[in-house]
Scaffold this motif. Structure first.
Motif, PDB file in Angstrom:
ATOM      1  N   PHE A  66       0.837  -1.202   0.000  1.00  0.00           N
ATOM      2  CA  PHE A  66       0.000   0.000   0.000  1.00  0.00           C
ATOM      3  C   PHE A  66       0.876   1.259   0.000  1.00  0.00           C
ATOM      4  O   PHE A  66       0.611   2.212  -0.740  1.00  0.00           O
ATOM      5  N   VAL A  67       1.920   1.258   0.837  1.00  0.00           N
ATOM      6  CA  VAL A  67       2.799   2.421   0.910  1.00  0.00           C
ATOM      7  C   VAL A  67       3.484   2.658  -0.433  1.00  0.00           C
ATOM      8  O   VAL A  67       3.602   3.802  -0.898  1.00  0.00           O
ATOM      9  N   ALA A  68       3.925   1.587  -1.079  1.00  0.00           N
ATOM     10  CA  ALA A  68       4.608   1.724  -2.370  1.00  0.00           C
ATOM     11  C   ALA A  68       3.663   2.307  -3.428  1.00  0.00           C
ATOM     12  O   ALA A  68       4.064   3.153  -4.232  1.00  0.00           O
ATOM     13  N   ARG A  69       2.414   1.875  -3.430  1.00  0.00           N
ATOM     14  CA  ARG A  69       1.456   2.411  -4.405  1.00  0.00           C
ATOM     15  C   ARG A  69       1.146   3.879  -4.118  1.00  0.00           C
ATOM     16  O   ARG A  69       1.063   4.702  -5.037  1.00  0.00           O
ATOM     17  N   PHE A  70       0.976   4.223  -2.847  1.00  0.00           N
ATOM     18  CA  PHE A  70       0.717   5.616  -2.479  1.00  0.00           C
ATOM     19  C   PHE A  70       1.918   6.491  -2.838  1.00  0.00           C
ATOM     20  O   PHE A  70       1.755   7.601  -3.350  1.00  0.00           O
ATOM     21  N   TYR A  71       3.112   5.964  -2.587  1.00  0.00           N
ATOM     22  CA  TYR A  71       4.335   6.694  -2.906  1.00  0.00           C
ATOM     23  C   TYR A  71       4.447   6.937  -4.407  1.00  0.00           C
ATOM     24  O   TYR A  71       4.759   8.047  -4.860  1.00  0.00           O
ATOM     25  N   ALA A  72       4.182   5.899  -5.197  1.00  0.00           N
ATOM     26  CA  ALA A  72       4.276   6.044  -6.652  1.00  0.00           C
ATOM     27  C   ALA A  72       3.245   7.040  -7.175  1.00  0.00           C
ATOM     28  O   ALA A  72       3.509   7.780  -8.123  1.00  0.00           O
ATOM     29  N   SER A  73       2.089   7.095  -6.550  1.00  0.00           N
ATOM     30  CA  SER A  73       1.023   7.976  -7.029  1.00  0.00           C
ATOM     31  C   SER A  73       1.213   9.434  -6.628  1.00  0.00           C
ATOM     32  O   SER A  73       0.818  10.344  -7.360  1.00  0.00           O
ATOM     33  N   HIS A  74       1.836   9.682  -5.459  1.00  0.00           N
ATOM     34  CA  HIS A  74       1.876  11.035  -4.909  1.00  0.00           C
ATOM     35  C   HIS A  74       3.277  11.617  -4.784  1.00  0.00           C
ATOM     36  O   HIS A  74       3.413  12.817  -4.542  1.00  0.00           O
ATOM     37  N   GLY A  75       4.321  10.812  -4.906  1.00  0.00           N
ATOM     38  CA  GLY A  75       5.670  11.344  -4.877  1.00  0.00           C
ATOM     39  C   GLY A  75       6.248  11.494  -3.482  1.00  0.00           C
ATOM     40  O   GLY A  75       5.598  11.213  -2.468  1.00  0.00           O
ATOM     41  N   ASP A  76       7.493  11.966  -3.429  1.00  0.00           N
ATOM     42  CA  ASP A  76       8.264  11.998  -2.182  1.00  0.00           C
ATOM     43  C   ASP A  76       7.793  13.078  -1.216  1.00  0.00           C
ATOM     44  O   ASP A  76       7.752  12.854  -0.003  1.00  0.00           O
ATOM     45  N   ARG A  77       7.472  14.262  -1.729  1.00  0.00           N
ATOM     46  CA  ARG A  77       7.194  15.383  -0.823  1.00  0.00           C
ATOM     47  C   ARG A  77       6.004  15.100   0.085  1.00  0.00           C
ATOM     48  O   ARG A  77       6.083  15.259   1.311  1.00  0.00           O
ATOM     49  N   HIS A 322       8.619  -0.810  -6.304  1.00  0.00           N
ATOM     50  CA  HIS A 322       8.024  -1.990  -5.685  1.00  0.00           C
ATOM     51  C   HIS A 322       9.077  -3.052  -5.378  1.00  0.00           C
ATOM     52  O   HIS A 322       8.942  -3.788  -4.398  1.00  0.00           O
ATOM     53  N   ALA A 323      10.126  -3.125  -6.185  1.00  0.00           N
ATOM     54  CA  ALA A 323      11.210  -4.065  -5.891  1.00  0.00           C
ATOM     55  C   ALA A 323      11.945  -3.663  -4.617  1.00  0.00           C
ATOM     56  O   ALA A 323      12.310  -4.518  -3.794  1.00  0.00           O
ATOM     57  N   LEU A 324      12.179  -2.367  -4.433  1.00  0.00           N
ATOM     58  CA  LEU A 324      12.806  -1.893  -3.201  1.00  0.00           C
ATOM     59  C   LEU A 324      11.924  -2.200  -1.992  1.00  0.00           C
ATOM     60  O   LEU A 324      12.412  -2.603  -0.929  1.00  0.00           O
ATOM     61  N   ALA A 325      10.620  -2.006  -2.149  1.00  0.00           N
ATOM     62  CA  ALA A 325       9.690  -2.313  -1.057  1.00  0.00           C
ATOM     63  C   ALA A 325       9.702  -3.801  -0.733  1.00  0.00           C
ATOM     64  O   ALA A 325       9.663  -4.194   0.440  1.00  0.00           O
ATOM     65  N   ALA A 326       9.767  -4.650  -1.766  1.00  0.00           N
ATOM     66  CA  ALA A 326       9.761  -6.099  -1.539  1.00  0.00           C
ATOM     67  C   ALA A 326      10.975  -6.546  -0.749  1.00  0.00           C
ATOM     68  O   ALA A 326      10.876  -7.386   0.155  1.00  0.00           O
ATOM     69  N   ARG A 327      12.149  -5.982  -1.056  1.00  0.00           N
ATOM     70  CA  ARG A 327      13.338  -6.355  -0.290  1.00  0.00           C
ATOM     71  C   ARG A 327      13.198  -5.936   1.170  1.00  0.00           C
ATOM     72  O   ARG A 327      13.635  -6.646   2.079  1.00  0.00           O
ATOM     73  N   SER A 328      12.590  -4.776   1.407  1.00  0.00           N
ATOM     74  CA  SER A 328      12.387  -4.314   2.782  1.00  0.00           C
ATOM     75  C   SER A 328      11.428  -5.231   3.534  1.00  0.00           C
ATOM     76  O   SER A 328      11.593  -5.478   4.733  1.00  0.00           O
ATOM     77  N   VAL A 329      10.416  -5.750   2.824  1.00  0.00           N
ATOM     78  CA  VAL A 329       9.481  -6.684   3.453  1.00  0.00           C
ATOM     79  C   VAL A 329      10.213  -7.936   3.913  1.00  0.00           C
ATOM     80  O   VAL A 329      10.034  -8.406   5.053  1.00  0.00           O
ATOM     81  N   TRP A 330      11.049  -8.502   3.048  1.00  0.00           N
ATOM     82  CA  TRP A 330      11.763  -9.715   3.416  1.00  0.00           C
ATOM     83  C   TRP A 330      12.728  -9.471   4.580  1.00  0.00           C
ATOM     84  O   TRP A 330      12.888 -10.323   5.455  1.00  0.00           O
ATOM     85  N   ARG A 331      13.349  -8.301   4.598  1.00  0.00           N
ATOM     86  CA  ARG A 331      14.226  -7.991   5.730  1.00  0.00           C
ATOM     87  C   ARG A 331      13.415  -7.872   7.021  1.00  0.00           C
ATOM     88  O   ARG A 331      13.846  -8.350   8.081  1.00  0.00           O
ATOM     89  N   ASP A 332      12.246  -7.244   6.954  1.00  0.00           N
ATOM     90  CA  ASP A 332      11.408  -7.128   8.141  1.00  0.00           C
ATOM     91  C   ASP A 332      10.930  -8.492   8.624  1.00  0.00           C
ATOM     92  O   ASP A 332      10.824  -8.730   9.831  1.00  0.00           O
TER      93      ASP A 332
END
Length: 381
Positions: A66-77, A322-332
């Protein structure tokens, strides 16, 4: 290769995202220091304190998509601004609220805020392939500044004013992150199509899991379990200083790891550092606790900037976020199951085997990360 001292927009954006996270992160790491030691003042038992400290990882495992999709839609700021405000609200809650059910929503909120900040720092550091490892190392150093300063300060203030007063200061500090996030880009990212079904973990997933399981799970718990007799009356100041030294290592060594990755290649360096970490973990389990622990902390700091550039290079298109998010999920997942495994097996089995087996698996996963690019390149040729 000589790196120009001129800061590009990508360098500046990466630095600002890291500074925002540095201002917000102390609201979490200080709770890790104070909650177990002063659990009764927060109105929770020690077991409930463990649940609260694990809750932010559990929500990230479920919510990174969800965070990755929100991030992609709305950007960093926008997402980073919301994250630092959420961190400030959490700190206010830690200073005022009492009991498991009052504090649990704050831990879940922080989990999502951390996911947003973590994703933004990695995505901005790898926005351009050139210099990605260098930016990742510098980003880790900036992020570690906040905890390195806050932990010893919180430990000292806890003696004089109690464990909760410090969170008012941390709330104000996190809120100043809004000034930094206003300088982040507001543009959206291409959103990749949703995947259906579950996919098997690849070599980077396995390394991320084992790194979290071993270094953020087994090692941290084992350090307390195996070394508890060294400080019979373990003071909060001692614990705060030890935790701060971990972040100080990131400040000094993570930029070095990024530069080494630029020179020798991130995959090769990942394998070399994993091999050295394996040797130190075996020594740690064999009884050389403090000497090997200091080396493990240093090696971990060198490894931190390596994974994001590897991920970005292998998934350069819309899939990168989403690939960066997936790696973070596996680390968590690894970091969440590691402490549980440590609590179950350390009282029953020899520490040598408890640390040797995961250490060898970590090297195996790192070797698989190196082998995969060579196979793909062979098929292309």
């Amino acid at each position: 290769m000589i790196i120009s001292p001129v800061q590009t927009p990508v360098d500046q954006h990466s630095r600002h995202a890291a500074l925002a996270m540095a201002l917000a992160l102390p609201t979490d790491v200080v709770l890790y220091l104070l909650l177990p030691m002063y659990s009764e003042q927060f109105g929770v038992s020690l077991v409930e304190a463990g649940v609260l400290l694990a809750a932010n990882r559990l929500i990230r495992i479920a919510g990174y998509g969800f965070v990755a999709r929100f991030y992609a839609s709305h950007g960093d700021r926008l997402i980073c601004t919301l994250a630092v405000i959420a961190a400030s609200l959490c700190a206010v809650g830690y200073a005022t609220l009492t009991g498991l059910w009052a504090l649990l929503p704050l831990r879940l909120l922080w989990g999502l805020a951390f996911a947003a900040l973590n994703l933004s720092t990695q995505a901005l550091a790898t926005a351009e392939a050139t210099g990605a490892s260098r930016r990742s190392g510098r980003s880790r150093a900036f992020i570690a500044l906040g905890p390195a300063i806050a932990l010893p300060l919180a430990a000292l203030l806890a003696y004089g004013f109690g464990p909760r007063a410090i969170f008012w200061l941390l709330a104000a500090t996190a809120l100043t992150g809004v000034v930094v996030t206003r300088r982040l880009p507001s543009s959206a990212y291409p959103t990749p199509p949703k995947r259906r079904g579950l996919s098997l973990p690849n070599s980077l997933d396995m390394w991320s899991f084992l790194e979290g399981f071993t270094l953020d799970g087994l090692f941290i718990i084992g350090l307390s379990y195996l070394g508890s007799d060294l400080f019979p009356e373990s003071a909060v100041v001692t614990a705060g200083l030890l935790l701060a030294l971990r972040y100080l290592g990131e400040i000094i060594l993570s930029p070095i790891g990024g530069r080494l990755a630029e020179r020798f290649g991130a995959e090769k360096l990942l394998l070399a550092l994993s091999l050295m970490t394996c040797i130190c973990l075996i020594g740690f389990g064999a009884g050389w606790i403090w000497s090997c622990a200091s080396l493990i902390v240093a090696l971990r700091a060198l490894q931190l900037p390596l994974l994001a550039p590897i991920v970005a290079r292998r998934t350069p298109g819309p899939e990168r976020v989403h690939a960066l998010a997936a790696r973070s999920v596996w680390r968590d997942i690894g970091a969440g199951t590691g402490p549980l495994a440590a609590g179950l097996v350390l009282p029953l089995l020899s520490a040598f085997w408890v640390y040797s087996i995961p250490a060898l698996l970590l090297v195996w996963a790192a070797a698989a990360c190196v082998e995969r690019p060579s196979l793909s390149e062979h098929r292309k040729s």
